[in-house]
Structures are given as structure tokens and as C-alpha cells.
Design a protein around this motif. Structure first.
Motif, PDB file in Angstrom:
ATOM      1  N   LEU A  65      46.256  28.479  -1.020  1.00  0.00           N
ATOM      2  CA  LEU A  65      45.510  27.388  -0.238  1.00  0.00           C
ATOM      3  C   LEU A  65      45.117  26.038   0.071  1.00  0.00           C
ATOM      4  N   ILE A  66      46.768  25.932   0.490  1.00  0.00           N
ATOM      5  CA  ILE A  66      46.812  24.248  -0.075  1.00  0.00           C
ATOM      6  C   ILE A  66      46.732  24.358   2.404  1.00  0.00           C
ATOM      7  N   VAL A  67      46.942  25.514   2.406  1.00  0.00           N
ATOM      8  CA  VAL A  67      46.746  25.341   3.899  1.00  0.00           C
ATOM      9  C   VAL A  67      45.683  25.150   4.585  1.00  0.00           C
ATOM     10  N   GLN A  68      45.048  25.579   3.702  1.00  0.00           N
ATOM     11  CA  GLN A  68      43.679  24.757   4.290  1.00  0.00           C
ATOM     12  C   GLN A  68      43.437  23.320   4.458  1.00  0.00           C
ATOM     13  N   GLU A  69      44.108  22.873   3.787  1.00  0.00           N
ATOM     14  CA  GLU A  69      43.984  21.643   3.666  1.00  0.00           C
ATOM     15  C   GLU A  69      44.863  21.029   4.857  1.00  0.00           C
ATOM     16  N   GLN A  70      45.583  21.527   4.833  1.00  0.00           N
ATOM     17  CA  GLN A  70      47.287  20.400   5.800  1.00  0.00           C
ATOM     18  C   GLN A  70      46.381  21.503   7.698  1.00  0.00           C
ATOM     19  N   LYS A  71      46.077  22.191   7.390  1.00  0.00           N
ATOM     20  CA  LYS A  71      46.473  23.091   8.909  1.00  0.00           C
ATOM     21  C   LYS A  71      46.398  22.232   9.822  1.00  0.00           C
ATOM     22  N   THR A  72      45.571  21.709  10.233  1.00  0.00           N
ATOM     23  CA  THR A  72      45.124  20.479  11.142  1.00  0.00           C
ATOM     24  C   THR A  72      46.439  19.401  10.968  1.00  0.00           C
ATOM     25  N   ASN A 112      51.586  31.669   3.124  1.00  0.00           N
ATOM     26  CA  ASN A 112      50.391  30.987   2.182  1.00  0.00           C
ATOM     27  C   ASN A 112      49.078  31.883   3.057  1.00  0.00           C
ATOM     28  N   LEU A 113      49.771  31.369   5.010  1.00  0.00           N
ATOM     29  CA  LEU A 113      47.846  31.609   6.134  1.00  0.00           C
ATOM     30  C   LEU A 113      47.735  33.538   5.856  1.00  0.00           C
ATOM     31  N   GLU A 114      49.049  33.858   5.121  1.00  0.00           N
ATOM     32  CA  GLU A 114      47.813  35.151   5.673  1.00  0.00           C
ATOM     33  C   GLU A 114      46.808  35.662   3.914  1.00  0.00           C
ATOM     34  N   THR A 115      47.512  34.469   2.469  1.00  0.00           N
ATOM     35  CA  THR A 115      46.891  34.651   1.366  1.00  0.00           C
ATOM     36  C   THR A 115      45.777  34.214   1.747  1.00  0.00           C
ATOM     37  N   CYS A 116      45.522  33.071   2.460  1.00  0.00           N
ATOM     38  CA  CYS A 116      44.827  32.157   2.709  1.00  0.00           C
ATOM     39  C   CYS A 116      43.353  33.622   3.444  1.00  0.00           C
ATOM     40  N   GLN A 117      43.879  34.120   4.677  1.00  0.00           N
ATOM     41  CA  GLN A 117      43.256  34.482   5.606  1.00  0.00           C
ATOM     42  C   GLN A 117      42.393  36.172   4.475  1.00  0.00           C
ATOM     43  N   LYS A 118      43.373  36.587   4.111  1.00  0.00           N
ATOM     44  CA  LYS A 118      42.764  37.678   3.059  1.00  0.00           C
ATOM     45  C   LYS A 118      41.877  36.574   2.534  1.00  0.00           C
ATOM     46  N   ASP A 139      38.373  30.352  10.085  1.00  0.00           N
ATOM     47  CA  ASP A 139      39.684  31.338  10.902  1.00  0.00           C
ATOM     48  C   ASP A 139      40.932  30.384  11.922  1.00  0.00           C
ATOM     49  N   SER A 140      40.009  29.908  12.790  1.00  0.00           N
ATOM     50  CA  SER A 140      40.516  29.492  14.308  1.00  0.00           C
ATOM     51  C   SER A 140      41.436  28.272  14.272  1.00  0.00           C
ATOM     52  N   HIS A 141      41.720  27.431  12.929  1.00  0.00           N
ATOM     53  CA  HIS A 141      41.641  26.537  13.100  1.00  0.00           C
ATOM     54  C   HIS A 141      43.124  26.919  12.271  1.00  0.00           C
ATOM     55  N   ILE A 144      45.175  28.878  14.929  1.00  0.00           N
ATOM     56  CA  ILE A 144      46.266  27.686  15.662  1.00  0.00           C
ATOM     57  C   ILE A 144      47.327  27.744  15.151  1.00  0.00           C
ATOM     58  N   LEU A 145      47.271  27.090  13.468  1.00  0.00           N
ATOM     59  CA  LEU A 145      48.791  27.129  12.610  1.00  0.00           C
ATOM     60  C   LEU A 145      50.087  28.013  13.242  1.00  0.00           C
ATOM     61  N   ARG A 146      49.034  29.600  12.786  1.00  0.00           N
ATOM     62  CA  ARG A 146      49.756  30.664  12.276  1.00  0.00           C
ATOM     63  C   ARG A 146      50.505  31.208  13.654  1.00  0.00           C
ATOM     64  N   ASP A 147      49.549  30.653  14.849  1.00  0.00           N
ATOM     65  CA  ASP A 147      50.509  30.741  16.268  1.00  0.00           C
ATOM     66  C   ASP A 147      52.196  29.872  16.828  1.00  0.00           C
ATOM     67  N   VAL A 148      51.304  28.144  16.335  1.00  0.00           N
ATOM     68  CA  VAL A 148      52.140  27.928  16.034  1.00  0.00           C
ATOM     69  C   VAL A 148      53.798  27.985  15.619  1.00  0.00           C
ATOM     70  N   CYS A 149      53.540  28.455  14.416  1.00  0.00           N
ATOM     71  CA  CYS A 149      54.323  27.812  13.509  1.00  0.00           C
ATOM     72  C   CYS A 149      55.307  29.808  13.879  1.00  0.00           C
ATOM     73  N   CYS A 150      54.704  30.988  14.274  1.00  0.00           N
ATOM     74  CA  CYS A 150      55.414  31.842  14.472  1.00  0.00           C
ATOM     75  C   CYS A 150      56.317  31.248  16.207  1.00  0.00           C
ATOM     76  N   GLU A 151      56.049  30.672  16.942  1.00  0.00           N
ATOM     77  CA  GLU A 151      56.592  30.752  17.965  1.00  0.00           C
ATOM     78  C   GLU A 151      57.932  29.624  17.648  1.00  0.00           C
TER      79      GLU A 151
END
Length: 223
Positions: A65-72, A112-118, A139-141, A144-151
Motif C-alpha cells: 500500500l506504499i503506492v498510495q502514499e507515493q503514487k504522485t 503493489n498496484l494490483e494489491t492496492c486496487q484490490k 483510483d484515478s491517481h 495514472i501511475l499504472r498507465d505510465v508504468c505500463c508504457e
């Protein structure tokens, strides 16, 4: 461009501001060229961002869940690195062989995003009263992180050669679990990069390649 060294422990607010400015600079061609056209400046910027990604933010010992804190900040860091990596100015510091650790870091973020979003989804359902509520703002933030990471990850995977994959397998940057996570997130949008990676992987590890091909088939049926 001078690189100011921050970490999440020093000045989170200062790092956010710095990365926001740097990301704005790279949204135009002139901005990205101002960074990459001078090898030493580009190298310093790349190494700074790479250190943040691979040695500071979202580390193996951190809770998912650290991605919640660090997503931006993660979104900004990865967006800038992705633009630098994809730029037409090929520099030594962006050579894929020197950046294999990014594969492990990016797949860890996706895991981590998968865990957090679940967890967000489960909490949203458990707190619901039967009405159709909007998804949590986070979720929207995270998207965005997922999209950037995937690209970024798709660009890296498309450049891998057999010798890169052999090294990445040996060093643990590529594993079956991480590869399956990449497939779940990259398909179907980045099918070309995924297929390229799986084919080259077959030259280094035929068993893993076959496993991924089966998973691609399953994911294709589910989509």
C-alpha cells in the motif's frame, strides 16, 4: 540542468515540486532536448531518477500500500524516465543493459498496484449500501501511475535482447511471477511489446516462454 538530490526521507514536498517542474519541462520537445542533448546533464538526471525508482521508492521491504502514499511522485518520476528512454537521442546511460533493474522495479510497482486496487475495491464493496457510488478518488491517481508504468515497461521489454534477458534472469529482475504480472497489465494494449519479449525469452528460457504464451492465450480468451 542541475540535479538536486532528494529522497523520501529528506524533503518529500521539495521532491514533489522538483519532479512536477521536471515533468512539465519534458512535455514539450524543446524541454526533453534540453535534458538529453547534453550527455552529462542527461546522465545526472537519469541516474537520480533511477536511484529514486530502484533504491528509494516502493522497495521490496515496503508494504504494497506504499503506492498510495507515493503514487504522485512515482507517476512523475516514471513519466520523465519514460520520455527520456523513448527519446530519439540514444545515450549510453539509457542503454537497456545498464538498466535491467528497472524491470524488477516496474513490475514490483504493478504488483503493489494490483494489491492496492484490490483492497480499495474490497473496501468500497464492504462499505457500500447497495447504491451505485463513484469509485474512490485514489483510483484515478493509481490508474495514472499504472498507465505510465505500463508504457515505460513496454518500451523496455521491446528492446530486450537474449543476452539482456539471460542477465536479468540470473539477477532476478525477470522471474515467472513478475512476467505474469507484466502480462496481466500490459495486455492487450501493448501486445506487440509483450510478444516480442516472449519470443526473445524463448531463446533464454523456453519453459518460461511457453508458460507465458499459455497465459497470453488465456488472457486473450478472457478479454
Amino acid at each position: 540542468m542541475d540535479v538536486v538530490v532528494y529522497s523520501r526521507y529528506d524533503s518529500p514536498e521539495g521532491l514533489d515540486v522538483y519532479m512536477h517542474i521536471l515533468q512539465l519541462v519534458t512535455t514539450v520537445d524543446e524541454g526533453i532536448q534540453s535534458i538529453v542533448q547534453y550527455p552529462e546533464d542527461g546522465k545526472q538526471t537519469w541516474e537520480f531518477l533511477c536511484d529514486l525508482t530502484c533504491r528509494d521508492l516502493c522497495q521490496p521491504g515496503d508494504p504494497p500500500l506504499i503506492v498510495q502514499e507515493q503514487k504522485t511522485i512515482l507517476s512523475s518520476v516514471l513519466a520523465v524516465m519514460s520520455v527520456m528512454f523513448a527519446s530519439q537521442t540514444e545515450q549510453e546511460y539509457t542503454e537497456i543493459g545498464k538498466n535491467l533493474s528497472l524491470i524488477g522495479s516496474l513490475t514490483r510497482i504493478l504488483e503493489n498496484l494490483e494489491t492496492c486496487q484490490k483492497k480499495n475495491k474490497d473496501n468500497h464493496v464492504s462499505d457500500g449500501d447497495g447504491t451505485q457510488d463513484k469509485e474512490p478518488e485514489e483510483d484515478s491517481h493509481l490508474q495514472i501511475l499504472r498507465d505510465v508504468c505500463c508504457e515505460f515497461l513496454s518500451n523496455i521489454l521491446s528492446r530486450l535482447k537474449k543476452e539482456n534477458i539471460v542477465t536479468a534472469l540470473k539477477e532476478g529482475h525477470i522471474t515467472e511471477e513478475k512476467s505474469l504480472c507484466a502480462l496481466r497489465n500490459l495486455l492487450p494494449l501493448y501486445a506487440e511489446s509483450v510478444n516480442s519479449f516472449v519470443e526473445v525469452l524463448g531463446e533464454a528460457d523456453e519453459t518460461m516462454s511457453q508458460t507465458l504464451k499459455k497465459e497470453i492465450s488465456v488472457l486473450g480468451e478472457e478479454s
